[in-house]
Design an enzyme around this catalytic site. Structure first.
Site, PDB file in Angstrom:
ATOM      1  N   GLU A   1     -19.099  -8.306  10.058  1.00  0.00           N
ATOM      2  CA  GLU A   1     -19.853  -7.287  10.588  1.00  0.00           C
ATOM      3  C   GLU A   1     -20.979  -8.485  11.700  1.00  0.00           C
ATOM      4  O   GLU A   1     -21.366  -8.177  12.909  1.00  0.00           O
ATOM      5  CB  GLU A   1     -20.723  -6.482   9.859  1.00  0.00           C
ATOM      6  CG  GLU A   1     -19.908  -5.348   9.454  1.00  0.00           C
ATOM      7  CD  GLU A   1     -19.149  -5.501   8.026  1.00  0.00           C
ATOM      8  OE1 GLU A   1     -18.613  -4.761   7.744  1.00  0.00           O
ATOM      9  OE2 GLU A   1     -19.316  -6.998   7.566  1.00  0.00           O
TER      10      GLU A   1
ATOM     11  N   LYS B   1       0.804  -1.028   0.031  1.00  0.00           N
ATOM     12  CA  LYS B   1      -0.013  -0.078  -0.001  1.00  0.00           C
ATOM     13  C   LYS B   1       0.780   1.348   0.010  1.00  0.00           C
ATOM     14  O   LYS B   1       1.826   1.413   0.770  1.00  0.00           O
ATOM     15  CB  LYS B   1      -0.896  -0.012   1.079  1.00  0.00           C
ATOM     16  CG  LYS B   1      -2.005  -0.724   0.976  1.00  0.00           C
ATOM     17  CD  LYS B   1      -3.223  -0.125   2.005  1.00  0.00           C
ATOM     18  CE  LYS B   1      -4.708  -0.524   1.618  1.00  0.00           C
ATOM     19  NZ  LYS B   1      -5.629  -0.043   2.769  1.00  0.00           N
TER      20      LYS B   1
ATOM     21  N   ARG C   1     -25.140  -5.394   7.560  1.00  0.00           N
ATOM     22  CA  ARG C   1     -24.635  -6.552   7.001  1.00  0.00           C
ATOM     23  C   ARG C   1     -24.640  -7.493   8.301  1.00  0.00           C
ATOM     24  O   ARG C   1     -24.503  -8.825   8.271  1.00  0.00           O
ATOM     25  CB  ARG C   1     -23.226  -6.474   6.833  1.00  0.00           C
ATOM     26  CG  ARG C   1     -23.015  -5.663   5.339  1.00  0.00           C
ATOM     27  CD  ARG C   1     -21.493  -5.082   5.237  1.00  0.00           C
ATOM     28  NE  ARG C   1     -20.512  -6.148   5.142  1.00  0.00           N
ATOM     29  CZ  ARG C   1     -20.180  -6.521   3.975  1.00  0.00           C
ATOM     30  NH1 ARG C   1     -20.692  -6.318   2.828  1.00  0.00           N
ATOM     31  NH2 ARG C   1     -19.472  -7.607   3.859  1.00  0.00           N
TER      32      ARG C   1
END
Length: 628
Positions: A364, A278, A392
């Site tokens: 979640e 990243k 979710r």
């Protein structure tokens, strides 16, 4: 000097280039991404990390006929630039401009709309099955990060894909960094295998063997990469029925392109493991990919600069401070987040109370049920979760928490419109989807101080309570120290007027007060969408000829609907104007502008009230005693 990137208006242009020029394209594309995001704000670290992978995919595969599904989709700026949207990058995440995520209505190259994680394998599998059903020859590719791979849905899809007997390529973009640092056994398993003694011994053995054959010794330089392919999670994914390939360097086009070309010729489910970094190519983002995950505008030569003057605290910061203060008072408090430590304001809590902090990864459903398990054992769980992400875990909220009436606090950040992230991240539906669940309560603080006090009120209840608050700062009300709660299920009259009363749920109280000064309206701060302060509601209804409900949430089934139901149950018939988010997906853009388009700024609220109740506004109404 002309740039190669300027000549690429679609992937067909890219595919006409010789492979030797792809490195130049990558350098120019990375620079373009950095320059664009520094001017508009947006996701940066993830996009800098996928430059070479994006180029290789569009170079090898015949997009858009071949489908690419990008998981989450916040790493698709290079994809957008290479697929004809380079000149529109200045409009990124602005009203009427490019979306920050893939959007099917925006481009045929955006095969599937994403923004929530872990959906790519399921979607790509569906496309591959459809291609087989229709007799069409195309490749379907899912690009998923190691953070998103931790979610159960990704493994459900792998389990199905392995026996589906269709052509599917799953690319694991392993950058060892989701939005928050990744957690979980899978991530740890990958890291341990790559750094373990078995892998190190295999590497050393291979180099020693190759030394006896000098012409082959140069291969030892690449042995580390090949050894990984033999000992890392090949077994895991092959057990799912995939042909595992990798890991390979996701920034090495000389490795990526021929590998993808080979995979394109293979039949059945394929799994390619690429390792990327990243923030690649921008040292500040490489050093701190979390800080540069979603920056605002900045000077690339300087990097992110902390503001000189202290801004008003955000609701997120108010929650983070409350969480620490309440934890210091009550050792039973535990805090849970599904991989949103920074976004939910939990960094300080993690530092101060590491043994009571639980990041469960991008999961979640699991976050909600693990909170239920803790509550069963006498702990006091606080689940910090965005409104859009709690969707979710809805079945778990009903079945595992509410049905058992467990005292779990849901701190719902990003309630209402969120601005540049758009409809996928808007918290428009939490009042309707929570209000219909027995045992649930819903608090709607109007400002920063109420947020703290309603969190305390929620924490002291013996049943599940959600406290919903928006992104960013509020009215700037000073936050009082201490942990005093507001009364449960009680509102207050904030202004006494005539004729029409506005019942405000949440921060829209403040534009309502502005309108009330001009039209001489009564304004009620309801504070709770469930339970309603029915006694106050009926008192206000008796004293006024018209009522207005105001909420930054869906009108259908929302707090205004609750008011209508309560009036109907009491046999009270009064004209009721319900103002909130219309039955449409609000676009991405500036939050203030989006509120204006919904008619929820002061001018829009005033216009709606004028239009509906013009005949009432000049009439005198009985005086109502101000309370609260």
């Amino acid at each position: 000097m002309a740039k190669l990137l300027d000549s690429i208006n679609d992937p067909a242009d890219l595919r006409r280039l010789p492979r030797t020029e792809l490195g130049t394209v990558a350098d120019e594309l990375r620079a373009y991404v950095l320059d664009s995001v520094s001017r508009t704000g947006g996701h940066l670290s993830s996009n800098l990390g996928t430059v070479e992978l994006t180029i290789a995919l569009h170079y090898v595969f015949n997009t858009p006929e071949d489908r690419i599904v990008w998981d989450v989709g916040h790493q698709t700026y290079p994809h957008k630039i290479l697929t004809g949207r380079r000149d529109r990058m200045a409009s990124l995440r602005q009203l009427g401009g490019l979306a920050g995520f893939p959007q099917r209505s925006e481009s045929p190259y955006d095969a599937f709309g994403t923004a929530h994680s872990s959906t790519s394998i399921s979607a790509a599998l569906g496309m591959a099955l459809a291609a087989r059903q229709k007799g069409e020859q195309r490749r379907c590719i899912a690009v998923i990060g190691d953070g998103a791979m931790s979610a159960g849905m990704a493994f459900e899809a792998l389990n199905n894909a392995g026996v589906a007997e269709c052509d599917l390529l799953v690319i694991l973009n392993d950058n060892d960094m989701s939005i928050s640092p990744p957690v979980g056994a899978l991530n740890r398993y990958l890291a341990q295998l790559m750094s373990g003694r078995f892998y190190a011994a295999a590497k050393d053995l291979g180099k020693n063997v190759l030394k006896v054959a000098p012409p082959l010794f140069e291969l030892a330089k690449r042995f580390e990469e090949h050894a990984k392919g033999m000992v890392v999670p090949a077994t895991l994914f092959e057990k799912f029925g995939f042909n595992y390939i990798g890991p390979i360097d996701g920034h090495d086009l000389e490795s990526l392109v021929p590998t993808l070309e080979n995979i394109r010729q293979l039949k059945g489910p394929q799994f390619l493991h690429v390792v990327t970094k990243k923030g690649r190519g921008y040292k500040l983002a490489e050093a701190d990919p979390v800080a540069y995950h979603g920056p605002g505008k900045f000077d690339p030569a300087v990097g992110l600069v902390k503001p000189v003057t202290a801004a008003k605290p955000t609701f997120t910061q108010v929650f983070g401070q409350w969480l620490c203060d309440m934890a210091a008072q009550d050792p039973k408090l535990v805090a849970i987040t599904p991989a949103m430590r920074e976004g939910s304001g939990m960094v300080e809590f993690h530092q101060r109370f590491p043994d009571r902090y639980y990041d469960v990864g991008i999961a979640e459903q699991h976050a909600v049920t693990v909170a239920a398990g803790m509550a069963c054992e006498g702990l006091k769980p606080v689940v910090a979760i965005y409104s859009t992400f709690l969707q979710r875990g809805y079945d778990q909220l009903i079945h595992d928490v509410a049905l058992q009436n467990l005292p779990v606090v849901f701190a719902l950040d990003r309630a209402g419109l969120v601005g540049a992230d758009g409809p996928t991240h808007a918290g428009a539906y939490d009042i309707p989807y929570l209000r219909c669940v027995p045992n649930m309560a819903i608090a709607c603080p109007a400002d920063e101080n109420e947020c703290r006090m309603l969190l305390t009120a929620a924490y002291h209840r013996d049943h599940p309570v959600a406290v919903r608050y928006p992104r960013g700062a509020g009215a700037g009300v000073a936050v009082e120290p201490g942990l005093l709660p507001l009364p449960y299920g009680k509102g207050e009259v904030r202004r006494q007027g005539k004729g029409v009363a506005v019942l405000a749920f949440g921060p829209l109280l403040y534009p309502a007060l502005q309108v009330a000064e001009r039209l001489d309206l009564t304004v009620v701060n309801m504070r709770w969408a469930k339970p309603l302060d029915t006694a106050l509601l009926l008192e206000v209804a008796r004293a006024h000829e018209g009522l207005v409900t105001l909420e930054e949430g869906a009108i259908m089934g929302g707090a205004g609907s609750a008011v209508g139901e309560a009036l109907n149950a009491a046999g009270v018939v009064k004209p009721l104007l319900q103002l909130g988010l219309r039955d449409e997906f609000a676009p991405h853009g500036d939050p203030a502008k989006l509120l204006s388009l919904q008619g929820l700024d002061a001018a829009g609220i005033e216009a709606s009230i004028q239009q509906r109740f013009s005949a009432l506004l000049d009439r005198a109404a009985p005086n109502l005693k101000v309370v609260g």
